[in-house]
Scaffold this active site. Structure first.
Site, PDB file in Angstrom:
ATOM      1  N   HIS A 102      33.333  26.704 -16.679  1.00  0.00           N
ATOM      2  CA  HIS A 102      33.821  25.712 -15.716  1.00  0.00           C
ATOM      3  C   HIS A 102      33.756  24.294 -16.294  1.00  0.00           C
ATOM      4  O   HIS A 102      34.596  23.450 -15.986  1.00  0.00           O
ATOM      5  CB  HIS A 102      32.975  25.726 -14.436  1.00  0.00           C
ATOM      6  CG  HIS A 102      33.404  26.738 -13.419  1.00  0.00           C
ATOM      7  ND1 HIS A 102      34.640  26.718 -12.821  1.00  0.00           N
ATOM      8  CD2 HIS A 102      32.750  27.799 -12.875  1.00  0.00           C
ATOM      9  CE1 HIS A 102      34.732  27.724 -11.950  1.00  0.00           C
ATOM     10  NE2 HIS A 102      33.593  28.397 -11.962  1.00  0.00           N
ATOM     11  N   CYS A 147      34.432  34.251  -8.215  1.00  0.00           N
ATOM     12  CA  CYS A 147      34.190  32.821  -8.338  1.00  0.00           C
ATOM     13  C   CYS A 147      34.385  32.184  -6.973  1.00  0.00           C
ATOM     14  O   CYS A 147      35.341  32.510  -6.266  1.00  0.00           O
ATOM     15  CB  CYS A 147      35.176  32.228  -9.336  1.00  0.00           C
ATOM     16  SG  CYS A 147      35.012  30.451  -9.538  1.00  0.00           S
ATOM     17  N   LEU A 148      33.482  31.268  -6.607  1.00  0.00           N
ATOM     18  CA  LEU A 148      33.600  30.605  -5.305  1.00  0.00           C
ATOM     19  C   LEU A 148      34.884  29.775  -5.212  1.00  0.00           C
ATOM     20  O   LEU A 148      35.331  29.463  -4.114  1.00  0.00           O
ATOM     21  CB  LEU A 148      32.376  29.718  -5.055  1.00  0.00           C
ATOM     22  CG  LEU A 148      31.040  30.463  -4.909  1.00  0.00           C
ATOM     23  CD1 LEU A 148      29.897  29.470  -4.777  1.00  0.00           C
ATOM     24  CD2 LEU A 148      31.061  31.423  -3.732  1.00  0.00           C
ATOM     25  N   GLN A 188      33.226  22.230  -9.483  1.00  0.00           N
ATOM     26  CA  GLN A 188      33.607  22.987  -8.280  1.00  0.00           C
ATOM     27  C   GLN A 188      33.381  22.183  -7.004  1.00  0.00           C
ATOM     28  O   GLN A 188      33.928  22.527  -5.967  1.00  0.00           O
ATOM     29  CB  GLN A 188      32.840  24.309  -8.203  1.00  0.00           C
ATOM     30  CG  GLN A 188      33.250  25.302  -9.292  1.00  0.00           C
ATOM     31  CD  GLN A 188      32.499  26.591  -9.147  1.00  0.00           C
ATOM     32  OE1 GLN A 188      31.385  26.716  -9.638  1.00  0.00           O
ATOM     33  NE2 GLN A 188      33.086  27.560  -8.463  1.00  0.00           N
ATOM     34  N   HIS A 223      30.022  32.163 -17.324  1.00  0.00           N
ATOM     35  CA  HIS A 223      31.014  31.796 -16.309  1.00  0.00           C
ATOM     36  C   HIS A 223      30.879  30.317 -15.934  1.00  0.00           C
ATOM     37  O   HIS A 223      31.870  29.580 -15.899  1.00  0.00           O
ATOM     38  CB  HIS A 223      30.801  32.698 -15.086  1.00  0.00           C
ATOM     39  CG  HIS A 223      31.697  32.392 -13.923  1.00  0.00           C
ATOM     40  ND1 HIS A 223      32.656  33.269 -13.488  1.00  0.00           N
ATOM     41  CD2 HIS A 223      31.778  31.313 -13.105  1.00  0.00           C
ATOM     42  CE1 HIS A 223      33.298  32.725 -12.449  1.00  0.00           C
ATOM     43  NE2 HIS A 223      32.780  31.553 -12.192  1.00  0.00           N
ATOM     44  N   GLU A 224      29.649  29.877 -15.676  1.00  0.00           N
ATOM     45  CA  GLU A 224      29.447  28.488 -15.245  1.00  0.00           C
ATOM     46  C   GLU A 224      29.742  27.506 -16.371  1.00  0.00           C
ATOM     47  O   GLU A 224      30.319  26.445 -16.138  1.00  0.00           O
ATOM     48  CB  GLU A 224      28.032  28.285 -14.691  1.00  0.00           C
ATOM     49  CG  GLU A 224      27.676  29.128 -13.472  1.00  0.00           C
ATOM     50  CD  GLU A 224      28.704  29.078 -12.355  1.00  0.00           C
ATOM     51  OE1 GLU A 224      29.368  28.041 -12.196  1.00  0.00           O
ATOM     52  OE2 GLU A 224      28.868  30.098 -11.658  1.00  0.00           O
ATOM     53  N   GLY A 237      26.043  31.103  -8.741  1.00  0.00           N
ATOM     54  CA  GLY A 237      26.129  29.953  -9.631  1.00  0.00           C
ATOM     55  C   GLY A 237      27.164  28.976  -9.117  1.00  0.00           C
ATOM     56  O   GLY A 237      28.055  29.355  -8.341  1.00  0.00           O
TER      57      GLY A 237
HETATM   58 ZN    ZN Z   1      33.236  30.075 -10.888  1.00  0.00          ZN
END
Ligand code: ZN
Length: 158
Positions: A135, A89-90, A51, A131-132, A46
């Site tokens: 953000h 998480c990226l 991000q 999670h997304e 995701g």
């Molecule tokens: Zn993330």
């Protein structure tokens, strides 16, 4: 189509609340394409627009269940059950942490054609949606971990 730079923890843009998308434009369509490219290149499941430095309420998700989801202005309308598991998480490369999430969510959003859609997710998909969407509120999973963060690299043997 392009790979965009993924912002990492410490960048202020990850802590801002994102603005809704009111209409589809060429720029937003390109952003969404780029978000998919960036997510797949980084082996993520995701990615949220902040991000890649864009404060808009857009996320893309692909947990490899055969379908990828573009969620614009997403809202969780139902959440139930509970799962406790590791999350990464990226924007926090090399780290994971244990986070409690609902095991089932129903999310309403707009797709890339600005049509209303409902996505129902269980397990990993429910986790990814939560999670997304966090953000978009400037929330990172590290704010919610039970025991802090730990490295994904195996500890060195003495
Ligand atoms: Zn993330």
């Amino acid at each position: 189509m392009a790979i965009r730079k993924i912002r990492v923890d410490g960048d202020d843009v990850l802590r801002k609340v994102c603005k809704p998308v009111d209409k589809m434009t060429g720029r937003i369509a390109t952003l969404i394409d780029d978000m998919y490219d960036t997510m797949y290149e980084a082996n993520g499941v995701g990615l949220a627009a902040p991000q890649v430095g864009i404060l808009k309420r857009i996320v893309v998700i692909d947990v490899c269940d055969g379908e990828a989801y573009t969620l614009i202005n997403p809202v969780i309308v139902e959440a139930d059950g509970e799962q406790v598991g590791d999350e990464g998480c990226l924007s926090l490369p090399g780290l994971i942490g244990t986070v409690k999430r609902p095991n089932h969510v129903v999310c309403k959003a707009l797709n890339e054609n600005m049509e209303e859609i409902t996505v129902e997710g269980e397990g990993l998909l429910a986790r990814a949606i939560c999670h997304e969407l966090d953000h978009l509120e400037g929330i990172l999973y590290k704010d919610k971990t039970e025991d802090g963060l730990y490295s994904t690299e195996a500890p060195e043997e003495a």
